[in-house]
Scaffold this active site. Structure first.
Site, PDB file in Angstrom:
ATOM      1  N   CYS A   3       0.849  -1.195   0.000  1.00 56.59           N
ATOM      2  CA  CYS A   3       0.000   0.000   0.000  1.00 56.59           C
ATOM      3  C   CYS A   3       0.881   1.240   0.000  1.00 56.59           C
ATOM      4  CB  CYS A   3      -0.916  -0.005   1.218  1.00 56.59           C
ATOM      5  SG  CYS A   3      -1.778   1.556   1.447  1.00 56.59           S
ATOM      6  N   HIS A  45      -3.989   1.347   8.353  1.00 54.19           N
ATOM      7  CA  HIS A  45      -4.553   1.108   7.026  1.00 54.19           C
ATOM      8  C   HIS A  45      -6.070   0.929   7.108  1.00 54.19           C
ATOM      9  CE1 HIS A  45      -4.628  -0.094   2.803  1.00 54.19           C
ATOM     10  NE2 HIS A  45      -5.578  -0.942   3.177  1.00 54.19           N
ATOM     11  N   THR A  93      -8.219   6.617  -6.088  1.00 53.42           N
ATOM     12  CA  THR A  93      -7.197   5.853  -6.814  1.00 53.42           C
ATOM     13  C   THR A  93      -6.218   5.167  -5.874  1.00 53.42           C
ATOM     14  OG1 THR A  93      -5.775   7.795  -7.038  1.00 53.42           O
ATOM     15  CG2 THR A  93      -7.314   7.367  -8.840  1.00 53.42           C
ATOM     16  N   HIS A  96      -6.262   3.632   0.462  1.00 50.71           N
ATOM     17  CA  HIS A  96      -5.947   3.871   1.878  1.00 50.71           C
ATOM     18  C   HIS A  96      -6.577   5.227   2.155  1.00 50.71           C
ATOM     19  CE1 HIS A  96      -2.742   3.861   5.296  1.00 50.71           C
ATOM     20  NE2 HIS A  96      -3.536   4.908   5.487  1.00 50.71           N
ATOM     21  N   HIS A  98      -7.858   8.782   2.824  1.00 53.47           N
ATOM     22  CA  HIS A  98      -7.102  10.037   2.907  1.00 53.47           C
ATOM     23  C   HIS A  98      -8.024  11.202   2.621  1.00 53.47           C
ATOM     24  CE1 HIS A  98      -6.866   8.421  -1.198  1.00 53.47           C
ATOM     25  NE2 HIS A  98      -6.918   9.690  -1.607  1.00 53.47           N
TER      26      HIS A  98
HETATM   27  P1  AMP Z   1      -7.382   9.758  -4.731  1.00 61.66           P
HETATM   28  O1  AMP Z   1      -7.473   9.836  -6.224  1.00 61.66           O
HETATM   29  O2  AMP Z   1      -8.445  10.502  -3.991  1.00 61.66           O
HETATM   30  O3  AMP Z   1      -7.242   8.321  -4.266  1.00 61.66           O
HETATM   31  O4  AMP Z   1      -6.063  10.520  -4.328  1.00 61.66           O
HETATM   32  C1  AMP Z   1      -4.809   9.976  -4.432  1.00 61.66           C
HETATM   33  C2  AMP Z   1      -3.856  11.147  -4.484  1.00 61.66           C
HETATM   34  O5  AMP Z   1      -2.570  10.689  -4.147  1.00 61.66           O
HETATM   35  C3  AMP Z   1      -3.763  11.813  -5.856  1.00 61.66           C
HETATM   36  O6  AMP Z   1      -4.124  13.184  -5.751  1.00 61.66           O
HETATM   37  C4  AMP Z   1      -2.284  11.640  -6.224  1.00 61.66           C
HETATM   38  O7  AMP Z   1      -1.763  12.744  -6.905  1.00 61.66           O
HETATM   39  C5  AMP Z   1      -1.639  11.435  -4.876  1.00 61.66           C
HETATM   40  N1  AMP Z   1      -0.397  10.686  -4.872  1.00 61.66           N
HETATM   41  C6  AMP Z   1      -0.130   9.529  -5.529  1.00 61.66           C
HETATM   42  N2  AMP Z   1       1.116   9.114  -5.254  1.00 61.66           N
HETATM   43  C7  AMP Z   1       1.650  10.034  -4.409  1.00 61.66           C
HETATM   44  C8  AMP Z   1       2.919  10.168  -3.768  1.00 61.66           C
HETATM   45  N3  AMP Z   1       3.900   9.270  -3.944  1.00 61.66           N
HETATM   46  N4  AMP Z   1       3.129  11.241  -2.979  1.00 61.66           N
HETATM   47  C9  AMP Z   1       2.154  12.148  -2.801  1.00 61.66           C
HETATM   48  N5  AMP Z   1       0.941  12.070  -3.360  1.00 61.66           N
HETATM   49  C10 AMP Z   1       0.687  11.036  -4.157  1.00 61.66           C
HETATM   50 ZN    ZN Z   2      -2.360   1.468   3.609  1.00 66.95          ZN
END
Ligand code: AMP
Ligand code: ZN
Length: 112
Positions: A3, A45, A93, A96, A98
């Site tokens: 994850c 998680h 996407t 986990h 957030h």
């Molecule tokens: P969601 O589409 O709501 O699941 O948001 C996932 C977010 O995580 C997206 O806005 C991505 O740009 C962000 N994201 C993906 N990988 C990383 C990373 N390594 N560091 C920081 N943000 C990330």
């Molecule tokens: Zn996780």
């Protein structure tokens, strides 16, 4: 478990961390959608809002109490938006839970 946000919370993957405590990390989104765009992520998680248990309510109140101080620290002065994307049609996407926090630009409504 494979994850991304667990790995970021455990420092196995680097991030632009802006805050950390016992329960959460907050770091800048890698693909920012506003001049200020960070994510607040519980260390434990939880797959999505759909998987939140009753005994995890403290986490949500902790996160929402934290956000105003983080936005202030990031220089947000005229309001901000907090977003939780849940499930595929909700735009999630990373599986986990957030909370996106976006600021320093005018937000559209409806969000699209
Ligand atoms: P969601 O589409 O709501 O699941 O948001 C996932 C977010 O995580 C997206 O806005 C991505 O740009 C962000 N994201 C993906 N990988 C990383 C990373 N390594 N560091 C920081 N943000 C990330
Ligand atoms: Zn996780």
């Amino acid at each position: 478990m494979d994850c991304l946000f667990c790995k970021i919370a455990n420092k196995e993957i680097p991030s632009d961390l802006i805050y950390e405590d016992k329960y959460v990390v907050a770091f800048k989104d890698i693909n920012p959608q506003a001049p200020v765009h960070f994510l607040v992520v519980p260390k434990v998680h939880i797959r999505s809002l759909d998987y939140l248990n009753e005994d995890q309510n403290y986490l949500i109140s902790h996160i929402f109490k934290l956000i105003p101080s983080l936005t202030k620290e990031q220089g947000v002065e005229n309001g901000y938006r907090v977003v939780n994307n849940c499930g595929p049609e909700g735009g999630q996407t990373v599986d986990h839970i957030h909370f996106h926090v976006l600021g320093k630009r005018e937000m559209l409504w409806p969000p699209g």
